[in-house]
Design an enzyme around this catalytic site. Sequence first.
Site, PDB file in Angstrom:
ATOM      1  CG  ASP A 259      39.696  38.245  39.637  1.00  0.00           C
ATOM      2  OD1 ASP A 259      39.060  38.777  38.715  1.00  0.00           O
ATOM      3  OD2 ASP A 259      39.256  37.302  40.324  1.00  0.00           O
ATOM      4  NE  ARG A 260      42.886  45.543  43.102  1.00  0.00           N
ATOM      5  CZ  ARG A 260      43.486  45.413  44.282  1.00  0.00           C
ATOM      6  NH1 ARG A 260      44.796  45.602  44.381  1.00  0.00           N
ATOM      7  NH2 ARG A 260      42.813  45.093  45.356  1.00  0.00           N
TER       8      ARG A 260
END
Length: 386
Positions: free
Chosen positions: A166-167
């Site tokens: 995830d970012r």
Amino acid sequence: MKRKRKIEDMEIVWQTPANPPERHDYIFRNGIRYVKPYYFEFISHVKNRWAGKTIVDLFSDEFKGRPRDYYESAVKSGRIQVDGKNVPVSYVVQSSQKISHFLHRHEPPVMSWDVEILCEEPDVLTVCKPASVPVHPCGQYRKNTVVGILQAEYGFAPLFPVHRLDRLVSGLLILARSASRADLFRQQIESGAVQKRYIARVIGVFPDKQQVVNANVNYNAREGRSTVEVGDNQGNSTASPKGKAACTKFTRVSTNGKHSIVLCEPVTGRTHQIRVHLQYTGHPIANDMLYQTEFVSSRSAEGLSADRAAAKSCSPPEPISLENGISDTANDSNEDFSIDPMCTNCPNLAPKGYEGNEEGLWLHCVKYSGPDWIYECPHPDWASLS
């Protein structure tokens, strides 16, 4: 490939995905990495549900990030075309027609931590992914990605991410340097032959015995968040849980009475699985505002993800230190890029709603291991509770 086009007496050059990111595409300010705005042509085909709408109504209804008067001006000036031709604002689109939107693209900023090279092999590259940087081009991100930065700063291309983070998550990222090597990795992951390890800093004193969470994860793409779905304990088949089956093993590493460091071993790989499973145990990640509250964002308001909107609803983070690997070039000015008179984001570097001051999650990928390979990443500073 770069192409020239004359619009409103401006001869400007737009880019395509074939144009690789380069070092000079980035601007660093106060610990934040920005991308110089650039001209880009987005191309799509008319979906069935779009057919019968005027070109302006289509863009106003489906792409709410810009006001209607912008779309009217874009059509009149030829920045929006149908099948490569200028059309009037009253033009009614038909199914399968090609629509192109030529615009001044502003990418969201990210933290300017370096993408650290951990291991370089002929067919594999492993790096330590910094928080806030997406792995590969997606949404509004193209150059401000791990893949883009590695190409611009090191000349690594092509790269094939073997897994995703995830970012806002940091840590080990494995990238194959050939499609065949990437396929081999993915086959091993899908067959269950790969073990994954993360560490998280969570709220409270986590139990000292291993906790195994078997609970379905249901991801809502519109809200940008997942929920845990459990079945009826009475065995009622009509109350079967939604979402996808998910399992995570948790083991406490240490605690100081306020926070705990927890080893997380996901058996499956669902969106936000570790985050929502930790919330389910009653010990969410200590700085994960999305899963500490019942807050649900309205993404249409500013085009923000739930993570980003949750961050905006909290107190601002502490100023970012320029130590520990953050590179920075101070006092860059807007003269570093051309202002577009029609752009709804100019003269700012970032698009509206993206300040670039996010704090990375206290969730870090530390190890991936397969049948005959192991890759590891050092622990971050926050993993020490002393």
